[in-house]
Design a protein around this motif. Sequence first.
Motif, PDB file in Angstrom:
ATOM      1  N   ILE A 150       0.832  -1.204   0.000  1.00 52.17           N
ATOM      2  CA  ILE A 150       0.000   0.000   0.000  1.00 52.17           C
ATOM      3  C   ILE A 150       0.868   1.256   0.000  1.00 52.17           C
ATOM      4  O   ILE A 150       0.613   2.210  -0.754  1.00 52.17           O
ATOM      5  N   THR A 164       0.902   4.050  -2.868  1.00 53.03           N
ATOM      6  CA  THR A 164       0.534   5.410  -2.461  1.00 53.03           C
ATOM      7  C   THR A 164       1.621   6.402  -2.825  1.00 53.03           C
ATOM      8  O   THR A 164       1.336   7.494  -3.347  1.00 53.03           O
ATOM      9  N   ASP A 179      -7.334   8.582   1.236  1.00 48.69           N
ATOM     10  CA  ASP A 179      -7.815   7.205   1.169  1.00 48.69           C
ATOM     11  C   ASP A 179      -9.328   7.191   1.405  1.00 48.69           C
ATOM     12  O   ASP A 179      -9.965   8.240   1.508  1.00 48.69           O
ATOM     13  N   THR A 182     -11.573  -0.652   2.775  1.00 42.60           N
ATOM     14  CA  THR A 182     -10.464  -1.338   3.423  1.00 42.60           C
ATOM     15  C   THR A 182     -10.868  -2.754   3.809  1.00 42.60           C
ATOM     16  O   THR A 182     -12.038  -3.126   3.739  1.00 42.60           O
ATOM     17  N   GLU A 238      -3.924  -0.518   7.277  1.00 41.52           N
ATOM     18  CA  GLU A 238      -3.983  -0.006   5.909  1.00 41.52           C
ATOM     19  C   GLU A 238      -3.916   1.520   5.890  1.00 41.52           C
ATOM     20  O   GLU A 238      -3.242   2.109   5.042  1.00 41.52           O
ATOM     21  N   LYS A 239      -4.583   2.155   6.830  1.00 42.75           N
ATOM     22  CA  LYS A 239      -4.531   3.613   6.872  1.00 42.75           C
ATOM     23  C   LYS A 239      -3.173   4.116   7.368  1.00 42.75           C
ATOM     24  O   LYS A 239      -2.703   5.177   6.941  1.00 42.75           O
ATOM     25  N   VAL A 284      -1.070   4.050   4.209  1.00 41.51           N
ATOM     26  CA  VAL A 284      -1.382   5.170   3.318  1.00 41.51           C
ATOM     27  C   VAL A 284      -0.642   6.433   3.786  1.00 41.51           C
ATOM     28  O   VAL A 284      -0.049   7.163   2.972  1.00 41.51           O
ATOM     29  N   ASN A 344      -5.117  10.470   5.479  1.00 42.79           N
ATOM     30  CA  ASN A 344      -6.265   9.662   5.892  1.00 42.79           C
ATOM     31  C   ASN A 344      -7.523  10.504   5.870  1.00 42.79           C
ATOM     32  O   ASN A 344      -7.577  11.585   6.454  1.00 42.79           O
ATOM     33  N   SER A 349      -9.920  11.548  -3.622  1.00 46.73           N
ATOM     34  CA  SER A 349      -9.970  10.302  -2.861  1.00 46.73           C
ATOM     35  C   SER A 349      -9.979   9.114  -3.814  1.00 46.73           C
ATOM     36  O   SER A 349     -10.628   9.152  -4.862  1.00 46.73           O
ATOM     37  N   LEU A 359      -6.111   2.937  -3.435  1.00 44.06           N
ATOM     38  CA  LEU A 359      -4.945   2.944  -2.548  1.00 44.06           C
ATOM     39  C   LEU A 359      -4.909   1.714  -1.657  1.00 44.06           C
ATOM     40  O   LEU A 359      -3.841   1.236  -1.278  1.00 44.06           O
ATOM     41  N   THR A 360      -6.088   1.212  -1.293  1.00 42.05           N
ATOM     42  CA  THR A 360      -6.137   0.096  -0.345  1.00 42.05           C
ATOM     43  C   THR A 360      -6.772  -1.182  -0.885  1.00 42.05           C
ATOM     44  O   THR A 360      -6.468  -2.270  -0.394  1.00 42.05           O
TER      45      THR A 360
END
Length: 277
Positions: free
Chosen positions: A106, A110, A126, A130, A138-139, A142, A149, A259, A263-264
């Motif tokens: 990720i 990113t 993001d 998820t 995951e965040k 990112v 986030n 957004s 990304l995830t």
Amino acid sequence: MTLQEFIKLALAEDVGDGDHTSLSTIPADAQKRARLLVKQDGVLAGVEVAEAVFREVDPELEVHVHIEDGRAIHYGDIVLTVNGRAQSILKAERLVLNCMQRMSGIATHTRAMVSLLEGTKAKLLDTRKTTPNFRICEKMAVKIGGAINHRFGLFDMILIKDNHLDYAGGIEAAVTKAVDYLKTTGRSLPIEVEVRNRKEVEEVLRIGQINRMLLDNFEPAELKKMVELIDGRIVTEASGGINETNLRAYAETGVDYISSGALTHQVKSLDMSLKAY
């Protein structure tokens, strides 16, 4: 969910009533060491999580970090070494790798996406697209990769999307209800409204009372016109089918935020291994 709560749940899922392979084949007092090896170039993420996993499994494990989160990594690099009870290292191995491989994938993706925004005002966000119960990691990844986030969950923002609008009876009804709800409950949360066409953009501008407008599924040329119409009166965010192939075109519209669920939810893990030495 805190990181520690996530790790406890993940270990419970993986270990159950015991790592019977290690318990049956490795002496309880055996002391060993291992190193985490990089097998694919990218951006490192998850070192903090790995340290927490080792600490949760066995506080006596000694972890020595050689490369920090956010650094570029290359094939053959050694991220960290760990020394201590062999049974403990083996118990932690798969959770450490699962987290670091996924998080590094990720962060790598990113970082590449963020680089496409250079020279524009747009910031990359993001989404909530998820993996259930893995969102915290995951965040984190990112953020390590250089993006921002968005909301973590349903509790930290009022984001009125198309289904909310349809159920509530339209934009004005939804915004009015949201504002009243915040006053009644004594909460202070930002309000964002999704719009799907010029008419809805104009309606939101007339109503006001919100913090951000989410322009969903606009083509870049039309989005540019809407950004010019809004003219800085409300913070703007673009979403809908945005990935590395079209991100730059969206950024050049002058939108404030972009957004991307990609990304995830469309990322391949980076290859790593934890090997004895």
